[in-house]
Design a protein around this motif. Sequence first.
Motif, PDB file in Angstrom:
ATOM      1  N   GLY A 160      -5.661   3.080  -7.062  1.00  0.00           N
ATOM      2  CA  GLY A 160      -5.897   3.505  -5.693  1.00  0.00           C
ATOM      3  C   GLY A 160      -6.411   2.448  -4.748  1.00  0.00           C
ATOM      4  N   LEU A 161      -6.058   1.174  -4.969  1.00  0.00           N
ATOM      5  CA  LEU A 161      -6.429   0.141  -3.996  1.00  0.00           C
ATOM      6  C   LEU A 161      -5.283  -0.031  -3.013  1.00  0.00           C
ATOM      7  CD1 LEU A 161      -8.164  -2.526  -6.256  1.00  0.00           C
ATOM      8  CD2 LEU A 161      -9.201  -1.369  -4.290  1.00  0.00           C
ATOM      9  N   PRO A 162      -5.450   0.392  -1.768  1.00  0.00           N
ATOM     10  CA  PRO A 162      -4.336   0.400  -0.814  1.00  0.00           C
ATOM     11  C   PRO A 162      -4.044  -0.985  -0.260  1.00  0.00           C
ATOM     12  CG  PRO A 162      -6.332   1.076   0.291  1.00  0.00           C
ATOM     13  CD  PRO A 162      -6.700   0.897  -1.169  1.00  0.00           C
ATOM     14  N   ALA A 163      -2.848  -1.133   0.281  1.00  0.00           N
ATOM     15  CA  ALA A 163      -2.485  -2.372   0.972  1.00  0.00           C
ATOM     16  C   ALA A 163      -3.239  -2.449   2.293  1.00  0.00           C
ATOM     17  CB  ALA A 163      -0.979  -2.418   1.222  1.00  0.00           C
ATOM     18  N   LEU A 164      -3.932  -3.552   2.511  1.00  0.00           N
ATOM     19  CA  LEU A 164      -4.685  -3.753   3.756  1.00  0.00           C
ATOM     20  C   LEU A 164      -3.912  -4.558   4.784  1.00  0.00           C
ATOM     21  CD1 LEU A 164      -8.248  -4.771   2.467  1.00  0.00           C
ATOM     22  CD2 LEU A 164      -7.387  -2.481   2.996  1.00  0.00           C
ATOM     23  N   PHE A 165      -2.909  -5.305   4.330  1.00  0.00           N
ATOM     24  CA  PHE A 165      -2.291  -6.298   5.203  1.00  0.00           C
ATOM     25  C   PHE A 165      -0.782  -6.111   5.320  1.00  0.00           C
ATOM     26  CE2 PHE A 165      -5.846  -8.187   2.774  1.00  0.00           C
ATOM     27  CZ  PHE A 165      -6.772  -8.298   3.813  1.00  0.00           C
ATOM     28  N   ASP A 166      -0.263  -4.953   4.909  1.00  0.00           N
ATOM     29  CA  ASP A 166       1.172  -4.682   4.940  1.00  0.00           C
ATOM     30  C   ASP A 166       1.448  -3.434   5.776  1.00  0.00           C
ATOM     31  OD1 ASP A 166       0.664  -6.298   2.467  1.00  0.00           O
ATOM     32  OD2 ASP A 166       2.845  -6.179   2.350  1.00  0.00           O
ATOM     33  N   SER A 167       2.506  -3.502   6.562  1.00  0.00           N
ATOM     34  CA  SER A 167       2.953  -2.327   7.299  1.00  0.00           C
ATOM     35  C   SER A 167       3.614  -1.345   6.344  1.00  0.00           C
ATOM     36  CB  SER A 167       3.950  -2.741   8.381  1.00  0.00           C
ATOM     37  OG  SER A 167       5.146  -3.235   7.770  1.00  0.00           O
ATOM     38  N   ALA A 168       3.917  -0.161   6.853  1.00  0.00           N
ATOM     39  CA  ALA A 168       4.612   0.830   6.027  1.00  0.00           C
ATOM     40  C   ALA A 168       5.954   0.276   5.564  1.00  0.00           C
ATOM     41  CB  ALA A 168       4.801   2.121   6.823  1.00  0.00           C
ATOM     42  N   ASP A 169       6.673  -0.407   6.438  1.00  0.00           N
ATOM     43  CA  ASP A 169       7.965  -0.980   6.056  1.00  0.00           C
ATOM     44  C   ASP A 169       7.797  -1.995   4.934  1.00  0.00           C
ATOM     45  OD1 ASP A 169       8.417   0.284   8.616  1.00  0.00           O
ATOM     46  OD2 ASP A 169      10.294  -0.835   8.741  1.00  0.00           O
ATOM     47  N   GLN A 170       6.818  -2.871   5.062  1.00  0.00           N
ATOM     48  CA  GLN A 170       6.598  -3.890   4.032  1.00  0.00           C
ATOM     49  C   GLN A 170       6.196  -3.250   2.705  1.00  0.00           C
ATOM     50  OE1 GLN A 170       3.682  -5.948   6.423  1.00  0.00           O
ATOM     51  NE2 GLN A 170       5.009  -7.742   6.667  1.00  0.00           N
ATOM     52  N   LEU A 171       5.363  -2.241   2.784  1.00  0.00           N
ATOM     53  CA  LEU A 171       4.940  -1.571   1.565  1.00  0.00           C
ATOM     54  C   LEU A 171       6.131  -0.946   0.853  1.00  0.00           C
ATOM     55  CD1 LEU A 171       2.517  -0.595  -0.216  1.00  0.00           C
ATOM     56  CD2 LEU A 171       2.771   1.562   1.010  1.00  0.00           C
ATOM     57  N   TYR A 374      -3.035  -1.092 -12.252  1.00  0.00           N
ATOM     58  CA  TYR A 374      -1.935  -1.010 -13.199  1.00  0.00           C
ATOM     59  C   TYR A 374      -0.837  -2.002 -12.821  1.00  0.00           C
ATOM     60  CZ  TYR A 374      -4.433   3.369 -14.016  1.00  0.00           C
ATOM     61  OH  TYR A 374      -5.413   4.304 -14.254  1.00  0.00           O
ATOM     62  N   VAL A 375      -0.520  -2.894 -13.742  1.00  0.00           N
ATOM     63  CA  VAL A 375       0.412  -3.985 -13.467  1.00  0.00           C
ATOM     64  C   VAL A 375       1.787  -3.463 -13.048  1.00  0.00           C
ATOM     65  CG1 VAL A 375       1.627  -5.958 -14.502  1.00  0.00           C
ATOM     66  CG2 VAL A 375      -0.804  -5.572 -14.996  1.00  0.00           C
ATOM     67  N   ASP A 376       2.242  -2.375 -13.672  1.00  0.00           N
ATOM     68  CA  ASP A 376       3.604  -1.879 -13.436  1.00  0.00           C
ATOM     69  C   ASP A 376       3.656  -0.695 -12.480  1.00  0.00           C
ATOM     70  OD1 ASP A 376       4.661  -3.774 -15.260  1.00  0.00           O
ATOM     71  OD2 ASP A 376       4.099  -2.481 -16.935  1.00  0.00           O
ATOM     72  N   ASP A 377       2.606  -0.469 -11.720  1.00  0.00           N
ATOM     73  CA  ASP A 377       2.518   0.691 -10.829  1.00  0.00           C
ATOM     74  C   ASP A 377       3.594   0.612  -9.753  1.00  0.00           C
ATOM     75  OD1 ASP A 377       1.671   2.792  -9.141  1.00  0.00           O
ATOM     76  OD2 ASP A 377      -0.428   2.423  -9.624  1.00  0.00           O
ATOM     77  N   ILE A 378       4.463   1.629  -9.672  1.00  0.00           N
ATOM     78  CA  ILE A 378       5.507   1.636  -8.646  1.00  0.00           C
ATOM     79  C   ILE A 378       5.078   2.414  -7.408  1.00  0.00           C
ATOM     80  CG2 ILE A 378       7.339   1.375 -10.364  1.00  0.00           C
ATOM     81  CD1 ILE A 378       8.050   4.345  -9.866  1.00  0.00           C
ATOM     82  N   PRO A 381       1.446  -0.783  -5.485  1.00  0.00           N
ATOM     83  CA  PRO A 381       1.872  -2.025  -6.137  1.00  0.00           C
ATOM     84  C   PRO A 381       0.726  -2.973  -6.484  1.00  0.00           C
ATOM     85  CG  PRO A 381       3.311  -1.519  -4.280  1.00  0.00           C
ATOM     86  CD  PRO A 381       2.165  -0.566  -4.210  1.00  0.00           C
ATOM     87  N   PHE A 382       0.903  -3.664  -7.602  1.00  0.00           N
ATOM     88  CA  PHE A 382      -0.108  -4.547  -8.164  1.00  0.00           C
ATOM     89  C   PHE A 382      -0.528  -5.642  -7.187  1.00  0.00           C
ATOM     90  CE2 PHE A 382      -1.043  -8.480 -10.559  1.00  0.00           C
ATOM     91  CZ  PHE A 382      -2.155  -8.071 -11.270  1.00  0.00           C
ATOM     92  N   GLU A 383       0.426  -6.329  -6.569  1.00  0.00           N
ATOM     93  CA  GLU A 383       0.092  -7.476  -5.725  1.00  0.00           C
ATOM     94  C   GLU A 383      -0.779  -7.072  -4.541  1.00  0.00           C
ATOM     95  OE1 GLU A 383       3.759  -8.410  -8.022  1.00  0.00           O
ATOM     96  OE2 GLU A 383       3.086  -6.694  -6.812  1.00  0.00           O
ATOM     97  N   GLN A 384      -0.434  -5.975  -3.879  1.00  0.00           N
ATOM     98  CA  GLN A 384      -1.254  -5.512  -2.758  1.00  0.00           C
ATOM     99  C   GLN A 384      -2.621  -5.036  -3.236  1.00  0.00           C
ATOM    100  OE1 GLN A 384       1.985  -4.958  -3.021  1.00  0.00           O
ATOM    101  NE2 GLN A 384       2.976  -4.874  -1.027  1.00  0.00           N
TER     102      GLN A 384
END
Length: 426
Positions: A160-171, A374-378, A381-384
Amino acid sequence: MTLRTTTSRHLGLTIKEHRLSVPWDHDNPSETFDLFARELIPAGGETLPVMVYFQGGPGFPAPRPDSIQGVIAEALRHYRVILLDQRGTGRSARIDDRNLRGDLLPLLRQEFIVRDAELLREALALKQWALYGQSFGGFCITTYQSLFPESIESAYLTGGLPALFDSADQLYETTFEKLRRRHLEFYRQYPWIEDRIREVCHHLDCSDEHLPTGERLSSRRLRTLGINLGRGTGFHALAYLFEQPFSVSQGEKRLDSAFLQAVGQQVSFAGAPLYAAIHESIYGGIVNASAPTNWAAHRVRETIPGFEEDADPKAKEPFYLTGEHIFPWQFEEDPALRPFKPSAEALAQHPWPASPYDAEALRQHAATSAAAIYVDDIFVPFEQSMATAQTYKDLRPYITNIYQHDGIRADGAAIFARLRTLIDDH
């Protein structure tokens, strides 16, 4: 705002049911609703610290445990646990097709949920409390850390760590790419499954097949079954579902009634229409303030080969199922979502004035936290997630590829215990 509490005993616990009148719009508090939260107190635990449980979703109520196990059982070894029904769900003024008001949907995001919770903390006369959040619940925690870090003793997040720096499109570009890779692994483990999925989708493009609820099943709706690929047992569940989808009736090849029954249960939002209606809104305003999400998942899919809405299952090009993505046509094809269509369309065009997160506040003030990533979370996502983890002032990650997004369903007690250790060992 007076707190009203009743007490009972079940499951070997003291259970307090709290109700608190809170405003729908905290900046314009003219209209209120009753916020509901259920507090679980273990035997002898009346003086334990409190942890509030933020449910995943959005649009789902807190758990209704009929036995004490998993995350909740482990948490009750250390905390009194408050199961909060987020606004619009459960007993917190549940929104459904019978009382739907489109003007309330923009008020159901994480920043509003957090402000409700903060009023409940104050009403309970708690100086601080701990937070737990699964998936969207972690988004709520990140908002809480942005707005009221001084109210948090510690926090636990799973997937549950959300993307802070990506738009909805990028996510969504990222989630579709994660899903593509997951498909390739699925096809490797079950070499026959791709041909079978293509066969069923081609059949649906050429035939009228109807679900038990009466509506025609389209191939694009069937493809939403790909959400299973983000779950720990998803590969096997899909393989079992597709192992014998057809039968012959009066010499004609048709989809089997048992297959249609199982598919109908999975593609219907009858049990959670609010989830579909507000799902994409949780990503609004994160990068582009005032820009609507405008059906981001629907637009982005068309840019990625294999995910296009009209992808041909008989062509040589890639052909994939979709994942945790909501599309506008679902509000036409799913009878449970049709009443929500005007409100969902308005929400897709709603301008979000600001992000629900404050990166600088997280860097400076966020309370000590631990997160299962989780590394494989679809879905998340892991990187965000890692970028957000590095933004927190003090977040201790548990990075694993053992689980999918629903890790707590597989081994919730062990995951929570691991996060507790990360908090306690520093």
